[in-house]
Design an enzyme around this catalytic site. Structure first.
Site, PDB file in Angstrom:
ATOM      1  N   SER A  27      10.853   2.144  -8.869  1.00  0.00           N
ATOM      2  CA  SER A  27      10.224   1.897  -7.574  1.00  0.00           C
ATOM      3  C   SER A  27       9.854   0.426  -7.498  1.00  0.00           C
ATOM      4  O   SER A  27       9.690  -0.241  -8.530  1.00  0.00           O
ATOM      5  CB  SER A  27       8.959   2.756  -7.443  1.00  0.00           C
ATOM      6  OG  SER A  27       8.161   2.352  -6.341  1.00  0.00           O
ATOM      7  N   TYR A  34       0.576   5.163 -11.044  1.00  0.00           N
ATOM      8  CA  TYR A  34       1.981   5.244 -10.644  1.00  0.00           C
ATOM      9  C   TYR A  34       2.707   3.943 -10.973  1.00  0.00           C
ATOM     10  O   TYR A  34       3.807   3.958 -11.545  1.00  0.00           O
ATOM     11  CB  TYR A  34       2.063   5.548  -9.151  1.00  0.00           C
ATOM     12  CG  TYR A  34       3.471   5.738  -8.637  1.00  0.00           C
ATOM     13  CD1 TYR A  34       4.200   6.873  -8.969  1.00  0.00           C
ATOM     14  CD2 TYR A  34       4.056   4.788  -7.806  1.00  0.00           C
ATOM     15  CE1 TYR A  34       5.483   7.058  -8.483  1.00  0.00           C
ATOM     16  CE2 TYR A  34       5.347   4.962  -7.316  1.00  0.00           C
ATOM     17  CZ  TYR A  34       6.054   6.107  -7.657  1.00  0.00           C
ATOM     18  OH  TYR A  34       7.334   6.276  -7.171  1.00  0.00           O
TER      19      TYR A  34
END
Length: 241
Positions: A142, A155
């Site tokens: 990501s 995250y």
């Protein structure tokens, strides 16, 4: 360019979102597809959707954070479809909130799926690739693995780790004729985004990245001549509104 028709791909987190889009993209290319997911009904549904294509499919239930489950599931895939040529490490979870509001359990859950999950699946698949001196591994990271943002400490830390793992494994496996690469998208409009309040479901599909867009990139990069690859693809929406 090389053809990927006739190869076999294992996709984790294949029951919805990016994993489902990848399954359809591979099947359209004539790639046999193994679907791994924590929720058996979801991967079975995707397997049923792929019946329209002239490819072999198998769905297996496994939690990637559980090494024993992964090992058994990978063996089931190999017993059914044979050699795994392409591994897509897509399974991932998120937990968002300010650092002091996230518990140790939150951090461990994210790490166990997003990082150890890649370890477990890759460790189960890689030895056969090394023996054959051929294989493809794509890790879905990501843009949160490139820069931290408020509320994404757990995250982001996990996705930074995915890129570090990818970089190291890439350098080891180049000598084995195995290509290891990462895909780092910004916001993709999927159930993951809505589940974590990263999307309100009203985004214009023409202005925000869709799972199918990412799948197109993965397929295109796997078709590159075997003598080269793109180490990390950073994907952004052109003009989000």
């Amino acid at each position: 360019m090389q053809s990927i028709t006739g190869k076999t791909a294992l996709i984790t987190g294949a029951g919805r979102g990016i994993g489902r889009a990848l399954a359809h993209a591979f099947a359209r290319e004539g790639v046999h597809v193994a679907l791994m997911g924590r929720t058996g009904a979801n991967v079975e549904n995707v397997a049923n959707e792929l019946a329209e294509y002239d490819v072999k499919t198998v769905s297996v239930q496994a939690d990637v954070s559980n090494g024993g489950e992964v090992k058994d599931a990978v063996q089931q895939v190999k017993d059914t479809l044979g050699e795994i040529d392409i591994l897509i490490n897509n399974a991932g979870i998120g937990k968002f909130g300010r650092f002091l509001d996230l518990s140790e359990e939150d951090w461990r859950n994210v790490w166990d799926v997003n990082v150890m999950g890649i370890y477990h699946v890759t460790h189960a698949v890689l030895p056969d690739m090394v023996e054959r001196q051929a294989g493809e591994i794509v890790n879905i990271s990501s843009t949160s693995g490139l820069r931290g943002t408020v509320g994404s400490s757990a995250y982001s830390a996990s996705k930074f780790a995915v890129l570090g793992l990818t970089e190291s494994l890439m350098r080891e496996m180049r000598q084995e004729n195995i290509r290891v690469q990462a895909i780092s998208p910004s916001k993709v409009i999927t159930d993951f985004a809505s589940d974590h309040n990263l999307s309100d479901g009203t985004e214009d599909s023409e202005h925000f990245m869709q799972a199918e867009d990412l799948a197109d990139v993965v397929v295109s990069q796997l078709k590159l001549h075997p003598r080269m690859f793109v180490k990390n693809s950073e994907l952004w929406a052109t003009n989000p509104k």
